[in-house]
Motif scaffolding. Structure first.
Motif, PDB file in Angstrom:
ATOM      1  N   ALA A  33       0.830  -1.206   0.000  1.00 22.92           N
ATOM      2  CA  ALA A  33       0.000   0.000   0.000  1.00 22.92           C
ATOM      3  C   ALA A  33       0.865   1.257   0.000  1.00 22.92           C
ATOM      4  CB  ALA A  33      -0.925  -0.009   1.212  1.00 22.92           C
ATOM      5  N   PHE A  34       1.948   1.244   0.760  1.00 25.39           N
ATOM      6  CA  PHE A  34       2.800   2.432   0.818  1.00 25.39           C
ATOM      7  C   PHE A  34       3.612   2.624  -0.457  1.00 25.39           C
ATOM      8  CE2 PHE A  34       1.667   2.598   5.233  1.00 25.39           C
ATOM      9  CZ  PHE A  34       1.637   3.957   5.466  1.00 25.39           C
ATOM     10  N   VAL A  35       3.984   1.539  -1.109  1.00 27.19           N
ATOM     11  CA  VAL A  35       4.664   1.664  -2.401  1.00 27.19           C
ATOM     12  C   VAL A  35       3.716   2.314  -3.405  1.00 27.19           C
ATOM     13  CG1 VAL A  35       5.579   0.351  -4.355  1.00 27.19           C
ATOM     14  CG2 VAL A  35       6.313  -0.196  -2.037  1.00 27.19           C
ATOM     15  N   ALA A  36       2.465   1.872  -3.414  1.00 36.52           N
ATOM     16  CA  ALA A  36       1.475   2.453  -4.322  1.00 36.52           C
ATOM     17  C   ALA A  36       1.251   3.931  -4.004  1.00 36.52           C
ATOM     18  CB  ALA A  36       0.159   1.690  -4.224  1.00 36.52           C
ATOM     19  N   LEU A  37       1.173   4.263  -2.727  1.00 35.41           N
ATOM     20  CA  LEU A  37       0.981   5.651  -2.317  1.00 35.41           C
ATOM     21  C   LEU A  37       2.138   6.526  -2.772  1.00 35.41           C
ATOM     22  CD1 LEU A  37      -0.591   7.774  -0.642  1.00 35.41           C
ATOM     23  CD2 LEU A  37       0.847   7.104   1.279  1.00 35.41           C
ATOM     24  N   LYS A  38       3.357   6.034  -2.631  1.00 35.61           N
ATOM     25  CA  LYS A  38       4.520   6.816  -3.044  1.00 35.61           C
ATOM     26  C   LYS A  38       4.559   7.027  -4.552  1.00 35.61           C
ATOM     27  CE  LYS A  38       7.289   5.692   0.957  1.00 35.61           C
ATOM     28  NZ  LYS A  38       8.505   5.127   1.492  1.00 35.61           N
ATOM     29  N   ARG A  39       4.065   6.048  -5.302  1.00 34.39           N
ATOM     30  CA  ARG A  39       4.057   6.183  -6.760  1.00 34.39           C
ATOM     31  C   ARG A  39       3.039   7.208  -7.244  1.00 34.39           C
ATOM     32  NH1 ARG A  39       4.547  -0.074  -8.837  1.00 34.39           N
ATOM     33  NH2 ARG A  39       6.722  -0.338  -8.242  1.00 34.39           N
ATOM     34  N   VAL A  40       1.904   7.297  -6.566  1.00 30.63           N
ATOM     35  CA  VAL A  40       0.850   8.199  -7.049  1.00 30.63           C
ATOM     36  C   VAL A  40       0.758   9.496  -6.257  1.00 30.63           C
ATOM     37  CG1 VAL A  40      -0.535   6.282  -7.912  1.00 30.63           C
ATOM     38  CG2 VAL A  40      -1.000   7.190  -5.641  1.00 30.63           C
TER      39      VAL A  40
END
Length: 62
Positions: A33-40
């Protein structure tokens, strides 16, 4: 879709509602979830301070 807000119901909102309800019971690992958050983050308007706050909160949650 039941109309409960200010936005006019559209077919796209109906599809989004169905996907949201289907995803409510899906478990996602915190790291993913945090990887996705950092990407967007930049695309959805999060500033560096916002990202730092979310990182800090994430470090102290399960």
């Amino acid at each position: 879709m039941k109309h409960t807000g200010w936005r006019k119901p559209t077919p796209g909102l109906g599809i989004a509602e169905q996907l949201a309800q289907a995803g409510e019971q899906v478990g996602v690992p915190k790291t993913r979830a945090f990887v996705a958050l950092k990407r967007v983050g930049a695309y959805i308007g999060l500033k560096a301070g916002d990202m730092l706050l979310l990182d800090t909160l994430g470090a102290f949650t399960q």
